[in-house]
Structures are given as structure tokens and as C-alpha cells.
Design an enzyme around this catalytic site. Structure first.
Site, PDB file in Angstrom:
ATOM      1  N   SER A  50      11.083  -0.503  12.063  1.00 44.33           N
ATOM      2  CA  SER A  50      11.721  -1.666  12.703  1.00 44.33           C
ATOM      3  C   SER A  50      12.508  -1.184  13.927  1.00 44.33           C
ATOM      4  CB  SER A  50      12.669  -2.362  11.720  1.00 44.33           C
ATOM      5  OG  SER A  50      13.813  -1.540  11.514  1.00 44.33           O
ATOM      6  N   ASP A  82       7.671  -2.900  13.583  1.00 46.14           N
ATOM      7  CA  ASP A  82       7.996  -4.125  12.846  1.00 46.14           C
ATOM      8  C   ASP A  82       9.030  -4.940  13.647  1.00 46.14           C
ATOM      9  OD1 ASP A  82       8.035  -5.866  10.645  1.00 46.14           O
ATOM     10  OD2 ASP A  82       9.629  -4.746   9.635  1.00 46.14           O
ATOM     11  N   HIS A  83       8.759  -6.213  13.861  1.00 49.88           N
ATOM     12  CA  HIS A  83       9.689  -7.128  14.554  1.00 49.88           C
ATOM     13  C   HIS A  83      10.141  -6.645  15.938  1.00 49.88           C
ATOM     14  CE1 HIS A  83      10.194 -10.025  11.303  1.00 49.88           C
ATOM     15  NE2 HIS A  83      10.250  -9.010  10.465  1.00 49.88           N
ATOM     16  N   HIS A 180      13.372 -12.455   4.118  1.00 48.49           N
ATOM     17  CA  HIS A 180      13.809 -11.055   4.037  1.00 48.49           C
ATOM     18  C   HIS A 180      14.963 -10.897   3.039  1.00 48.49           C
ATOM     19  CE1 HIS A 180      12.109 -10.716   8.312  1.00 48.49           C
ATOM     20  NE2 HIS A 180      11.363  -9.957   7.549  1.00 48.49           N
ATOM     21  N   GLY A 212       8.847 -10.408   4.162  1.00 49.50           N
ATOM     22  CA  GLY A 212       9.766 -10.808   3.093  1.00 49.50           C
ATOM     23  C   GLY A 212       9.083 -10.845   1.738  1.00 49.50           C
ATOM     24  N   SER A 214       9.036  -8.491  -0.765  1.00 48.49           N
ATOM     25  CA  SER A 214       9.498  -7.631  -1.862  1.00 48.49           C
ATOM     26  C   SER A 214       9.595  -8.438  -3.157  1.00 48.49           C
ATOM     27  CB  SER A 214      10.877  -7.032  -1.527  1.00 48.49           C
ATOM     28  OG  SER A 214      10.724  -5.847  -0.775  1.00 48.49           O
ATOM     29  N   ASP A 256      10.240  -3.730   2.159  1.00 45.20           N
ATOM     30  CA  ASP A 256      11.363  -2.897   2.582  1.00 45.20           C
ATOM     31  C   ASP A 256      12.473  -2.931   1.525  1.00 45.20           C
ATOM     32  OD1 ASP A 256      13.225  -1.428   3.951  1.00 45.20           O
ATOM     33  OD2 ASP A 256      13.627  -2.896   5.485  1.00 45.20           O
TER      34      ASP A 256
HETATM   35  N1  PH4 Z   1      10.523  -6.621   7.094  1.00 39.14           N
HETATM   36  C1  PH4 Z   1      11.552  -5.586   7.102  1.00 39.14           C
HETATM   37  C2  PH4 Z   1      12.585  -5.779   8.196  1.00 39.14           C
HETATM   38  C3  PH4 Z   1      13.610  -4.687   8.205  1.00 39.14           C
HETATM   39  O1  PH4 Z   1      16.202  -4.286  10.899  1.00 39.14           O
HETATM   40  P1  PH4 Z   1      15.687  -3.856   9.567  1.00 39.14           P
HETATM   41  O2  PH4 Z   1      15.227  -2.426   9.532  1.00 39.14           O
HETATM   42  O3  PH4 Z   1      16.644  -4.179   8.427  1.00 39.14           O
HETATM   43  O4  PH4 Z   1      14.376  -4.781   9.368  1.00 39.14           O
HETATM   44  O5  PH4 Z   1       9.924  -6.941   8.244  1.00 39.14           O
HETATM   45  C4  PH4 Z   1      10.103  -7.288   5.933  1.00 39.14           C
HETATM   46  O6  PH4 Z   1       9.321  -8.232   6.003  1.00 39.14           O
HETATM   47  C5  PH4 Z   1      10.649  -6.814   4.608  1.00 39.14           C
HETATM   48  O7  PH4 Z   1      10.674  -7.820   3.607  1.00 39.14           O
HETATM   49  P2  PH4 Z   1      11.587  -7.588   2.286  1.00 39.14           P
HETATM   50  O8  PH4 Z   1      12.995  -7.763   2.682  1.00 39.14           O
HETATM   51  O9  PH4 Z   1      11.136  -8.659   1.328  1.00 39.14           O
HETATM   52  O10 PH4 Z   1      11.264  -6.234   1.779  1.00 39.14           O
HETATM   53 ZN    ZN Z   2       9.837  -8.979   8.462  1.00 37.23          ZN
END
Ligand code: PH4
Ligand code: ZN
Length: 309
Positions: A50, A82-83, A180, A212, A214, A256
């Protein structure tokens, strides 16, 4: 052994009705734990970084650790941003050798999201890099949400078709009720499968992405709380829902939070049970093992991608 794009991975996943796990990486032990699982399960793999992870570790460290993972295991994998929130970070990652980038223009109005995504797609495709975009806003389905609210938040199927056609993007993250973090649902977990089914019907052969995703394993929530954490009521997406989503074109599932929960629970346990320990290897080692075991379980039972590498 090399960095590969997500193109072929997703084609195979789509046809085989399974998903590739996209795991967020922030340090060496997380990467190693995931690699142990992927090797054991012979599973296709996306490691994603990310913007926050890139900032925390500095751009070069995580990329070099992923290169080390490939050299160490001989596995092919996809390195994904990611993002990415603007053109600049996507460009930097393409230039740095990432094989896939996400441009997340979901906070912008539809036309601006299209223009931004198209700009990234043009740059990335010229350099052989695949692109993921996002349409809709990630949010859990509250018990009292009405149809209008759902329509204004979740991905509109007709817009998804127009978006994909006009941008030429390779995969699309959609909003159907996942979110998330560790607190995804206040009441019973629910996803809008009707919407997912419609999107996948209107976009045959096209890979969809679930952010999101998990599952928030209760064993790790409890272990964390038992050893001093305060995360009561944490709840994730049930495994069977993720498995079901793979029947409707979902080819990439993001994880994540579960890695964070597993790692932190193990570290907490060592700190409490062995207060004399202060060698990082003594608490990061068990955390790495727990990640390996959890990720292997997901590959086999949730993503259904064991043996597909
Ligand atoms: N992500 C993870 C985003 C993490 O800025 P950062 O490092 O905190 O960003 O893109 C997910 O989709 C993870 O989903 P989850 O929270 O359900 O594991
Ligand atoms: Zn995400």
C-alpha cells in the site's frame, strides 16, 4: 522465477472459478510467512504494497524483500501497488518494476475516476503492467440500510460496464458490502450477492476484486484479547461467502487485517508468557509461523487456489 503480471493469473482463476490471494506486506516476516504457505500449497500469489507500507518501509525495501523472496523460493509472483491514489504513485511503481498497480479513483466523481484510471492504464499498458481500478465505496451492509443508500454506495452494475469499456482497465474492485479493517459488520455478515451476480453477468470473462476480505479469525481475536488487546466484537467476512464470490468472477481477494491479527496475537502471547524474552527473533519467529499456517488454510479452503501455480 520472476515477477509476473496478474493477466494470466486472473484468466486461469476466472476459468477455474477460484481466487488469487493478494496479501499486504509490511516487513520481512510477513513476506516470509506468506511465501512458506504459497510454496507449500503451490498457489498463485500477489504480494501487495500500500502507499502507507511504501512510506513506512521506504520504496526500495519492500521491493527488494519481494525480489529476495522470489530468489529464495524460485516462485513467480505478482507485485502490486494497493490503493494508489494518484497518477504519480502509480507511475513511480510502474517505473520501479511493479507488475501491477491499483489506481483508486473511487472517491472522485464517475467521469474523473474514468479520466484518472484511463491515464494510468495508458501509461502502465505501454510498459506491460496490469491495472486494477475501483468503483463504488467500501462499506458494510447495516441492518437498517435502505435501497437508495445501497445504490449510492455500492457499485452500480451498468456503470461498471461503462467504466471497464472506457478505461480498458484489467480488473475492477467492487463494493458489495465488504469493508477494510477488523469490524466489518454490526449485525449478521451480509454481502450483496445479487449485485455481484449482475455485475459478473454484464462483464463476462472480466476479473473482479474484493477488498476488505479478511475473515477476522476468531481464534486470533480471542488470543489478542486474552493477552491484553482490546478488540471486542471484531468480525470479518465468513469463509463460505468468499468461496461463493469466486463463482461470480471474483479472481482477487485482498487480505491484510488477518495478517495483522495473527502477527500481533503471537507477539502478545510471547510477551506475556515469556517476559524475559527480548530477542525479536523469539517473537517474530512464532508470528511468521502463524501467518504461514493461516495463509495456507486460506489458499486451500477459502481461495481454492492450492495447486494452481
Ligand atoms: N486492503 C489493505 C489496505 C491497507 O494504508 P494501509 O497499509 O493500512 O492499507 O486494500 C484491503 O483490502 C485489506 O482488507 P482487510 O482489511 O479486510 O484485510
Ligand atoms: Zn483495499
Amino acid at each position: 522465477m520472476a515477477l509476473i503480471t496478474s493477466k494470466e493469473m486472473f484468466q486461469k482463476a476466472y476459468e477455474g472459478k477460484y481466487a488469487v490471494g493478494a496479501f499486504n506486506v509490511n516487513n520481512m516476516e510477513i513476506i516470509q510467512g506468506i511465501m512458506i504457505a504459497a510454496q507449500q500449497e503451490k498457489a498463485p500469489l500477489i504480494l501487495q504494497v500500500s502507499a502507507g507500507a511504501r512510506k513506512y518501509a521506504s520504496p526500495v525495501y519492500l521491493r527488494k524483500l519481494v525480489e529476495a523472496a522470489i530468489e529464495d523460493t524460485g516462485m513467480d509472483l505478482c507485485l502490486h501497488l494497493d490503493h494508489g491514489e494518484d497518477f504519480e504513485i502509480c507511475k513511480q511503481c510502474v517505473d520501479d518494476g511493479f507488475t501491477s498497480v491499483m489506481i483508486d479513483g473511487s472517491k472522485h466523481p464517475f467521469e474523473e475516476n474514468i479520466a484518472l484510471t484511463k491515464k494510468v492504464v495508458d501509461y502502465a499498458h505501454e510498459r506491460g503492467v496490469t491495472v486494477e481500478a475501483e468503483l463504488g465505496k467500501l462499506a458494510g451492509i447495516e441492518d437498517n440500510i435502505n435501497v437508495d443508500e445501497k445504490d449510492s454506495t455500492f457499485t452500480d452494475p451498468d456503470e461498471a460496464v461503462e467504466f471497464v469499456e472506457r478505461t480498458g482497465v484489467d480488473s475492477l474492485a467492487i463494493a458489495i458490502g465488504t469493508s477494510h479493517g477488523a469490524f466489518k459488520f454490526k449485525g449478521e455478515p451480509r454481502l450483496d450477492f445479487e449485485r455481484l451476480e449482475k455485475i459478473s453477468r454484464l462483464l463476462p470473462g472480466f476479473p473482479l476484486v474484493l477488498h476488505g476480505a479478511s475473515t477476522v479469525p476468531q481464534e486470533f481475536v480471542e488470543l489478542n484479547n486474552q493477552y491484553g488487546a482490546q478488540i471486542p466484537g471484531a468480525k470479518g467476512v465468513p469463509e463460505e461467502m468468499l468461496l461463493e464470490s469466486t463463482q461470480y468472477g471474483v479472481c482477487k481477494i485482498n487480505i491484510d487485517t488477518d495478517l495483522r491479527l495473527a502477527m500481533t496475537a503471537c507477539i502478545r502471547q510471547v510477551f506475556v508468557e515469556q517476559p524475559a524474552v527480548f530477542d525479536p527473533r523469539k517473537y517474530l519467529g512464532p508470528a511468521r509461523e502463524a501467518i504461514a499456517k493461516m495463509v495456507a488454510h486460506k489458499m486451500k479452503n477459502v481461495l481454492n487456489c492450492s495447486g494452481k501455480a
